[in-house]
Motif scaffolding. Sequence first.
Motif, PDB file in Angstrom:
ATOM      1  N   GLN A  25       0.828  -1.199   0.000  1.00  0.00           N
ATOM      2  CA  GLN A  25       0.000   0.000   0.000  1.00  0.00           C
ATOM      3  C   GLN A  25       0.867   1.256   0.000  1.00  0.00           C
ATOM      4  O   GLN A  25       0.547   2.254  -0.662  1.00  0.00           O
ATOM      5  CB  GLN A  25      -0.930   0.000   1.212  1.00  0.00           C
ATOM      6  N   SER A  29       0.751   4.246  -2.971  1.00  0.00           N
ATOM      7  CA  SER A  29       0.424   5.626  -2.605  1.00  0.00           C
ATOM      8  C   SER A  29       1.590   6.555  -2.912  1.00  0.00           C
ATOM      9  O   SER A  29       1.394   7.689  -3.352  1.00  0.00           O
ATOM     10  CB  SER A  29       0.058   5.707  -1.118  1.00  0.00           C
ATOM     11  N   SER A  33       1.952  10.192  -5.461  1.00  0.00           N
ATOM     12  CA  SER A  33       2.225  11.548  -4.965  1.00  0.00           C
ATOM     13  C   SER A  33       3.639  12.042  -5.222  1.00  0.00           C
ATOM     14  O   SER A  33       3.864  13.254  -5.231  1.00  0.00           O
ATOM     15  CB  SER A  33       1.950  11.612  -3.456  1.00  0.00           C
ATOM     16  N   ASN A 148      -3.395   1.492   6.204  1.00  0.00           N
ATOM     17  CA  ASN A 148      -3.801   2.828   5.790  1.00  0.00           C
ATOM     18  C   ASN A 148      -2.790   3.876   6.238  1.00  0.00           C
ATOM     19  O   ASN A 148      -2.581   4.882   5.550  1.00  0.00           O
ATOM     20  CB  ASN A 148      -5.183   3.159   6.349  1.00  0.00           C
ATOM     21  N   GLY A 151      -0.205   3.721   3.719  1.00  0.00           N
ATOM     22  CA  GLY A 151      -0.701   4.353   2.509  1.00  0.00           C
ATOM     23  C   GLY A 151      -0.656   5.865   2.619  1.00  0.00           C
ATOM     24  O   GLY A 151      -0.206   6.564   1.697  1.00  0.00           O
ATOM     25  N   ALA A 155       1.687   8.535   0.554  1.00  0.00           N
ATOM     26  CA  ALA A 155       1.183   9.717  -0.131  1.00  0.00           C
ATOM     27  C   ALA A 155       1.824  10.988   0.397  1.00  0.00           C
ATOM     28  O   ALA A 155       2.125  11.916  -0.358  1.00  0.00           O
ATOM     29  CB  ALA A 155      -0.337   9.793   0.017  1.00  0.00           C
ATOM     30  N   TRP A 285      -9.751  10.870  -0.146  1.00  0.00           N
ATOM     31  CA  TRP A 285      -8.643  10.775  -1.088  1.00  0.00           C
ATOM     32  C   TRP A 285      -8.696  11.891  -2.119  1.00  0.00           C
ATOM     33  O   TRP A 285      -7.657  12.356  -2.605  1.00  0.00           O
ATOM     34  CB  TRP A 285      -8.627   9.394  -1.750  1.00  0.00           C
ATOM     35  N   ASN A 411      -9.610   5.440  -5.265  1.00  0.00           N
ATOM     36  CA  ASN A 411      -8.728   5.889  -6.336  1.00  0.00           C
ATOM     37  C   ASN A 411      -9.445   6.806  -7.316  1.00  0.00           C
ATOM     38  O   ASN A 411      -8.824   7.691  -7.915  1.00  0.00           O
ATOM     39  CB  ASN A 411      -8.131   4.691  -7.062  1.00  0.00           C
ATOM     40  N   SER A 414      -8.984  10.025  -5.754  1.00  0.00           N
ATOM     41  CA  SER A 414      -7.643  10.553  -5.998  1.00  0.00           C
ATOM     42  C   SER A 414      -7.545  11.186  -7.375  1.00  0.00           C
ATOM     43  O   SER A 414      -6.992  12.281  -7.538  1.00  0.00           O
ATOM     44  CB  SER A 414      -6.603   9.429  -5.862  1.00  0.00           C
TER      45      SER A 414
END
Length: 506
Positions: A25, A29, A33, A148, A151, A155, A285, A411, A414
């Motif tokens: 994850q 991510s 980014s 998470n 993740g 990011a 997101w 996503n 995102s």
Amino acid sequence: MTEQVTSGRPSSALRRVLIPLALAQFICSFAGSNMNVMINEIAKDLGTTVQGVQLAITLFLLVMAALMIPGGKLTDRYGRKRCLNLGLAVFGLGALISSFAQGLPILIIGYSVLEGVGTALLIPPVYILTTMLFSDITSRARAFGAINGMGGIGAATGPLIGGIIATAISWRAAFIFQAAIIVVIVLLSRRDVRDPVPADPARPFDITGAVLSAIGLVLIVMGILAADNNGWLMLGLIVAGVLVLAWFFAGVRAKERSGREALLTTELFKNRTSNLGLVTQNIQWLVLMGISFTVSAYLQVVHGYNPIQTGLILTAATVGLLLSSAAAERFAKRRAQRTLVMGGFIITVTGIVLFLVLNAVGSGVWVYLPGLFLIGFGVGAMLTPSVNVVQSAFPDELQGEISGLSRSVSNLGSSLGTAIAGTILVAGITKTPERSYALALTVLAAIGLAGLVASAFLPNTRPAAPAADSLPTTPHPSAKRNESGIPGFTAPPADKRTASPDPRAD
């Protein structure tokens, strides 16, 4: 399905399983980014524009969103571990191709397409395996918190790590870094990650549904991207996307009535709590990636910061996210999930407002830090409860579908965040660039308020215990290992399809 638990803690075998899943994850991510701080360098090196690089970033996120639902469904047919390995291989290949790209088209093939496809294949197994293996609500909250959290860290630290690599070596080395992490994940997962439920190769796959769902999502996001060029084209693409998705859902209902296998079951949309959780995931997101793109572009384009300087400033958000993610388990024990999600949105929107106010009245690096910290802390606080609300609302036999849907919705958020922010920045709505960035952040704050309203309708209860037929038990020391290789797991019946009443459902 059961799990070996000691005082609410998973076995050492499960803890080893969690490491490669969380790393998977993280790198996905990170890939979404880290490009933000290398926009200028990539554009100059490849002879393209900032809008060209933005297109590559948005397409990467869009490919993930469009293929995540089919990716989750494929795990039932080919197995969670096999799909995880295939996704890692495709992602790694895409990273290597991107590192040698000599033009925007090759970058789009490697980064946007192959890394996007790889992510769509490997992320659903991460969440399905976590839900299946961690059946105790406390250990599941801890596991989702770790995944998470990683993740969010991926990011948030993507700009910093990407900036350091790009400044010290080259932006191309950032893709080599991604490939190296993939190798580490493969090595860690070879021994410890096992599928608790056998795959069903004879299970049909809804190809028509997969194509229609992907086309519908692509058309909607491409419509948003076209907003700055042609209003009628934007409207046409969005309407076409909505019609294609309506066609998709009509096909799903027709298949269910005739007893055929559909890409998704409509049972997923009959749970009000899960539906609200999906809305909050999408907005979380959307806001996170929209802010990351907007602030990164603002610092580089308006103030001329280099990648490492931009990444260091964005570290304030990383610190906030780290702190709230580390406290996810403690928050889950003390507060209702609705409270956590609402609080996360309030803190995030407050952070955006603070960023805008301080930037308007002051100057220097310090004006960015308090707002970014609050944004990171707020997002980190609500990621885990939102995922837990959705994943825990369904039994094991629906985890492939709900995981794919959940990741697709996230996503899609995102890609929408990057598309909306990018469209506002290049549309020329305001007279100065500074006002364009302020407008983009204001729009993201307004969307965050919409997420707050949605989260207010979540049930005001703490996570319920698992249903009686899935309560964790501690196996006798002589218990035999099954297919997973971990003591205590019992696979559910392969033909079970209808969810039994669950206290977690609304």
